[in-house]
Design an enzyme around this catalytic site. Structure first.
Site, PDB file in Angstrom:
ATOM      1  N   HIS A 238      -9.401  17.300  -6.527  1.00  0.00           N
ATOM      2  CA  HIS A 238      -9.862  17.385  -7.918  1.00  0.00           C
ATOM      3  C   HIS A 238     -10.809  18.578  -7.943  1.00  0.00           C
ATOM      4  O   HIS A 238     -11.892  18.514  -7.381  1.00  0.00           O
ATOM      5  CB  HIS A 238     -10.571  16.061  -8.255  1.00  0.00           C
ATOM      6  CG  HIS A 238     -11.399  16.073  -9.504  1.00  0.00           C
ATOM      7  ND1 HIS A 238     -11.197  15.166 -10.511  1.00  0.00           N
ATOM      8  CD2 HIS A 238     -12.444  16.836  -9.895  1.00  0.00           C
ATOM      9  CE1 HIS A 238     -12.082  15.385 -11.478  1.00  0.00           C
ATOM     10  NE2 HIS A 238     -12.852  16.390 -11.130  1.00  0.00           N
TER      11      HIS A 238
ATOM     12  N   ASP B  61      -2.513  10.995 -14.295  1.00  0.00           N
ATOM     13  CA  ASP B  61      -3.951  10.690 -14.184  1.00  0.00           C
ATOM     14  C   ASP B  61      -4.292   9.463 -15.038  1.00  0.00           C
ATOM     15  O   ASP B  61      -5.328   9.424 -15.714  1.00  0.00           O
ATOM     16  CB  ASP B  61      -4.814  11.893 -14.571  1.00  0.00           C
ATOM     17  CG  ASP B  61      -6.275  11.727 -14.128  1.00  0.00           C
ATOM     18  OD1 ASP B  61      -6.582  10.730 -13.442  1.00  0.00           O
ATOM     19  OD2 ASP B  61      -7.092  12.599 -14.475  1.00  0.00           O
TER      20      ASP B  61
END
Lengths: 314, 429
Positions: free
Chosen positions: B179, B305
């Site tokens: 990330h 996500d």
């Protein structure tokens, strides 16, 4: 045109006519402040709740006085004294205030957008008394009220807003109000606090104080909000003062009849020279007094009053 | 042996370049070239009625909140949402409570997965507690069955530690998912930094904070030879960096989410926390760059996500609301709208991005209908229009910006290992 809004959340959403209506209403209420008995019955029987989740002196007292001068009951409470410290959410606290028979809520909150959120949640009027770095509509209204009072029409006038623009709700609300009223706005300060994004709001961005001040009718100073910033935005308060503080030399660059404004609280010797703050050109304390009239207008109109009926109220 | 015969479909299997009318057969949980006449008599028959029959969709990025935050989602409900969205294989992120940084937590997940209707692959943490201080036991985690390591939700800030993690994980052939967010540049940030954040007075998250870490990861991948997968890229600059890295033969892969494909920061005007995600929605130029990245292969796949949060967590002041939205049940129609209808991608290309290419990133045994592949199939109608009610969905949470909106394209049947797990209405018990 009748006034139709129940909430006052942003200046951005107001039309020029609506701003004029509030200013005209405030002008009528302003005369009351010079009377010996400062009280009209416009909001008799109503309860205004001042719900302040951030520190405030001027705004909160001005809203309290405005409500009292309109004969409303007023209850004020702050973050430290409320159940928000016990983990109650804004949603729940606000719904409880409504259930306690409040007729209006005046909200000050550190989170941008929270007055809009409450206005959609509650069926009573919500007045924004400052939301994060977003807007502070009654501050901008009292500022333009004061400018009008001193300068007449603002159309074509140059207004310089100097200081921490990035974190300032006062700057944003003033930008919207002033551009709608035809003024030319220049925002000035260090590049880290005055990013070029502001050009998209219809203002000039400058980092050169001298050229910015040259033909200004108004210079509005903003406090350096050191509590909102990390250390990386500028080197030190001393450096800020040396580069952007308004001192006597720099004040000589502005037009002789220009006025100096500040929404407060002022940091003497940081963004403004102490003597200048007290000088003839400073209208800082007049802003504060006008703030009561503007907030009377905001409370009165959002409670359902009409601009043309103010005369009768008086 | 259970037998399944799917007839009258338009079969799209990018791995075998198949696109046309035909049948799909599953025997004993695996795709077979055909069934004998006797088997056909016994087989359960599904008439696809001319709809699309493709490999079950693959999602490399979901949050099932299990263990520890099961008020938001569980492995069981998350898997149901996946099935309802046509997904048959999902990879769940380790930012649970406790984080999945020990063999015990991975074993718990494996145990919980036995009640899931789709295939759920766990990942493990890069660092202990996702604190970015000390490496988690990647070797033991691999032995326990993780398919990759990641500190998703956080980003390892220390370059030395990230370098060692990549080097160490490479020994186990474990991809590192990152990330990409420089946290020092995004303190208290809640949306993209730009014109809209300036107007709204919200603290900005500059795309440079993503670009920096993408660059860092490209350099570490080149230096260590490790495979680093860049999660949910949101910035045009990041995508250009990946494009050049791939040209240079560096082992990086990357994904994009349906929401970054479909939405921009202009959607935040009402301070609705259902548009608050991390990385944040960015500008139209970034959105166009993501679409271009999917078109030319710079971005390998689409990942949702899927990030459930309850109403009472999400419905509050924008600054205080948690980031993330659910996405499994809306991914397919959203992607069809943006890529096929708006940007004229061919349907097989889009299916490829949702199946084979996603599976390839982590070498999952999924994403194709070739013989002997897992009998995982998605049947959908790309033309049907429906109104999405997030509250009526299968996820335990309903934090979706598409709630109440009309969507076009809907999953009719989801099959895992030859068993129908979703029939367009209900999840198989």
């Amino acid at each position: 045109m009748p006034w139709t809004r129940r909430h006052l959340i942003t200046i951005e959403e107001l039309s020029r006519e609506e701003i004029e209506q509030i200013l005209a209403t405030a002008k009528a209420f302003r005369s009351i402040l010079d009377r010996r008995v400062k009280r009209v019955p416009a909001l008799r029987g109503k309860t205004v709740v001042n719900f302040f989740l951030e520190p405030s002196t001027r705004t909160r007292i001005a809203f309290e006085m405005a409500a009292k001068f309109l004969s409303a009951e007023v209850v004020s409470f702050s973050a430290a004294a409320s159940s928000t410290t016990k983990g109650e959410t804004l949603r729940d606290t606000a719904q409880n205030i409504q259930a306690l028979n409040a007729d209006m809520i005046v909200l000050r909150h550190s989170a941008a957008g929270s007055p809009l959120y409450l206005s959609r949640l509650l069926h009573i009027p919500v007045i924004n008394a400052g939301d994060g770095a977003h807007e502070h509509p009654t501050q901008a209204l009292l500022d333009v009220f004061t400018m009008r009072d001193k300068l007449g029409s603002l159309r074509g006038r140059k207004v310089v807003i100097l200081g921490d623009i990035l974190f300032s709700r006062v700057a944003r609300s003033n930008i919207h109000a002033l551009t709608k009223l035809g003024a030319h706005v220049t925002v000035v300060g260090p590049s880290t606090l005055v990013p070029y994004w502001f050009e998209h709001l219809g203002v000039q961005v400058s980092h050169d104080l001298r050229s910015a001040l040259a033909d200004a009718s108004v210079v509005m100073l903003l406090r350096i909000q050191h509590e909102r910033q990390e250390s990386s935005h500028f080197p030190s308060l001393g450096e800020y003062t040396s580069m952007f503080g308004l001192n006597k030399t720099r004040a000589s660059w502005i037009k002789p009849d220009a006025i100096i404004m500040h929404p407060g609280p002022i940091n003497r010797g940081v963004e403004i020279d102490s003597d200048l703050a007290d000088s003839e050109r400073s209208v800082i304390l007049q802003q504060v007094t006008n703030g009561i009239a503007v907030r009377m207008a905001a409370l009165y109109l959002c409670a359902g009053g009409q601009p043309e009926a103010v005369v009768n109220v008086n | 042996m259970s037998l399944l015969w799917i007839t009258h479909g338009r079969i799209i299997d990018p791995a075998s370049r198949r696109d046309g009318p035909g049948d799909v057969y599953i025997a004993g949980g695996r795709i077979v070239p055909s069934l004998s006449a006797a088997q056909k008599k016994r087989a359960k028959k599904i008439d696809a009625g001319g709809r699309i029959v493709c490999p079950g969709l693959v999602d490399l990025h979901v949050h099932f909140r299990d263990p520890g935050q099961t008020h938001k989602e569980t492995i069981v409900t998350g898997a149901q949402a996946a099935a309802a969205g046509g997904f048959t294989s999902v990879v769940c992120m380790p930012n649970t409570s406790p984080p999945a940084d020990t063999v015990g937590t991975i074993e718990y997940i494996h145990h919980a997965v036995t009640n899931a209707v789709v295939r759920v692959y766990p990942t493990g943490c890069i660092t202990v507690g996702m604190k970015g201080e000390q490496l988690a036991p990647h070797g033991s985690l691999k032995r326990a069955g993780v398919v990759a390591i990641t500190d998703d939700g956080r980003c390892v800030q220390n370059n030395e530690l990230m370098h060692r993690a990549a080097e160490y994980a490479r020994m186990f052939d474990l991809p590192v998912l990152d990330h990409c967010q420089d946290e020092s540049m995004t303190q208290a940030a809640v949306m993209n930094e730009g014109v809209v954040s300036t107007r709204l007075g919200l603290r900005g998250w500059p795309h440079a904070a993503e670009d920096l870490i993408v660059s860092r990861n490209i350099i570490i991948s080149a230096y260590s030879g490790a495979h680093i997968h860049l999660q949910h890229l949101s910035s045009a600059r990041s995508i250009e960096l990946v494009r050049r890295a791939k040209k240079d033969g560096i082992r990086v892969t990357a994904e994009a989410t349906p929401h970054h494909l479909a939405l921009t920061d202009e959607a935040l005007g009402t301070y609705d926390p259902n548009y608050k995600m991390n990385p944040p929605l960015r500008t139209e130029a970034d959105r166009r760059a993501i679409i271009a990245g999917l078109r030319d292969g710079t971005l390998d796949c689409i990942a949702t996500d899927h990030a459930p949060h309850t109403d009472y967590e999400k419905d509050r002041e924008f600054d205080q609301a948690p980031s993330g939205i659910i996405g499994l049940e809306t991914a397919l129609p959203v992607v069809l709208a943006v890529l096929v209808r708006e940007n004229k991608f061919k349907l097989p290309h889009v299916i490829d991005l949702l199946t084979r290419r996603a599976a390839n990133v982590l070498r999952l045994p999924a994403g194709t209908l070739v013989p002997d592949a897992a009998g995982d199939v998605c049947i959908f109608d790309p033309t049907v229009t429906w109104t999405y009610d997030a509250k009526a969905g299968f996820s335990k949470s309903s934090n979706s910006p598409w709630h109440g909106r009309e969507l076009t394209g809907r999953v009719c049947t989801t099959i895992v290992g030859g068993r129908v797990v979703f029939d367009g209405q209900r999840i198989a018990s």
